[in-house]
Design a protein around this motif. Structure first.
Motif, PDB file in Angstrom:
ATOM      1  N   PHE A   5      12.901  42.024  22.648  1.00  0.00           N
ATOM      2  CA  PHE A   5      12.869  42.815  24.065  1.00  0.00           C
ATOM      3  C   PHE A   5      12.931  44.326  24.184  1.00  0.00           C
ATOM      4  CE2 PHE A   5      15.231  38.706  24.246  1.00  0.00           C
ATOM      5  CZ  PHE A   5      15.040  38.147  25.291  1.00  0.00           C
ATOM      6  N   THR A   8      13.807  46.067  29.448  1.00  0.00           N
ATOM      7  CA  THR A   8      14.602  45.002  30.170  1.00  0.00           C
ATOM      8  C   THR A   8      14.884  45.706  31.734  1.00  0.00           C
ATOM      9  OG1 THR A   8      16.707  46.020  29.044  1.00  0.00           O
ATOM     10  CG2 THR A   8      15.855  44.058  28.100  1.00  0.00           C
ATOM     11  N   SER A 213      17.187  39.410  32.385  1.00  0.00           N
ATOM     12  CA  SER A 213      16.448  40.873  32.316  1.00  0.00           C
ATOM     13  C   SER A 213      15.920  41.158  33.532  1.00  0.00           C
ATOM     14  CB  SER A 213      15.402  40.688  31.222  1.00  0.00           C
ATOM     15  OG  SER A 213      14.674  41.593  30.812  1.00  0.00           O
TER      16      SER A 213
END
Ligand SMILES: [Zn+2]
Ligand SMILES: [Zn+2]
Ligand SMILES: [Zn+2]
Length: 248
Positions: A5, A8, A213
């Motif tokens: 990630f 986000t 997210s």
């Protein structure tokens, strides 16, 4: 595969420039609470990468050979890292929906080779089998089902809920991980994005684990959001943060 990630956040990133809301002020104090716009890398078992959206400049963050780029849609917070990535040393394929395609990326893409796909299309990139999925957003937007061996992940943003056809397809898949839009705070009703509980409930119906997210600064602050989600969903739902890894 590993999910990395990189970004986000929502459109504005956190902290939003000069914003003094609780979420943005907290993020200035706690570096880990900052969020770049939506950017995700999948690292395959062969240690190759594909990017899903490039909302930020990734050149200092990912030095893994890049096999392809998938775009969910052409909103600026999902594409602006592409403007610099165009100078990548090797020709690299980008796949995304046709709707609202960016003028610069069509007319001067340099080493990015842009190709259009539709919901239902399938691709093979390195060891991954990828299926494009229809989502519910302001412009034509694709989610992605990503399968490697018998493990699968779905990327489901930007969206409000899911179209029935997408839900039915994913229901059969026993997803290991659903990465779901949770732009807004609990109780907020927006036509184009989920709130935290809408995102969590979508994920719980489809996957062993859910990662929320695309978090806006209008959402709860980093620590409050994390506490809310952990208490309510017992660790089956988590909130993604920039730099987080998930081993699928
Ligand atoms: Zn977005
Ligand atoms: Zn703010
Ligand atoms: Zn969007």
């Amino acid at each position: 595969m590993i999910v990395y990630f990189i970004g986000t956040g929502g459109s504005e990133g956190i902290p939003a420039h000069l914003c003094t809301c609780e979420t943005c002020e907290e993020a200035r104090k706690l570096g880990f609470a900052q969020r770049k716009p939506s950017t995700l890398a999948i690292i395959t078992k062969n240690k190759k990468a594909i990017l899903i959206d490039v909302g930020t400049d990734i050149r200092d963050l990912l030095h893994v050979p890049l096999e392809g780029i998938l775009l969910t849609h052409w909103h600026h917070d999902h594409i602006y890292g592409l403007y610099k990535l165009r100078w990548i040393a090797k020709k690299t394929r980008l796949y995304g929906p046709k709707g609202d395609a960016d003028w610069l990326m069509i007319h001067d893409p340099k080493n990015i080779q842009v190709g259009f796909i539709k919901a239902g299309n399938m691709l093979k990139i390195d060891s991954l089998k990828i299926t494009a999925l229809k989502l519910n957003h302001q412009v034509e937007t694709l989610g992605y089902l990503i399968e490697e061996d018998n493990k699968s992940v779905a990327v489901l943003y930007d969206t409000k809920g899911l179209p029935e056809e997408t839900f039915k397809l994913l229901e059969k898949k026993k997803l290991r991980l659903a990465i779901v839009d949770a732009t807004y705070a609990p109780g907020v009703d927006d036509p184009y994005h989920n709130n935290v509980d809408e995102g969590a409930e979508t994920g719980l119906q489809l996957a062993e684990r859910t990662m929320l997210s695309h978090i806006s600064h209008k959402n709860l602050s980093f620590l409050k959001l994390d506490e809310y989600v952990r208490k309510k969903y017992n660790g089956k739902v988590l909130v993604a943060y920039d730099g987080m890894l998930f081993y699928v």
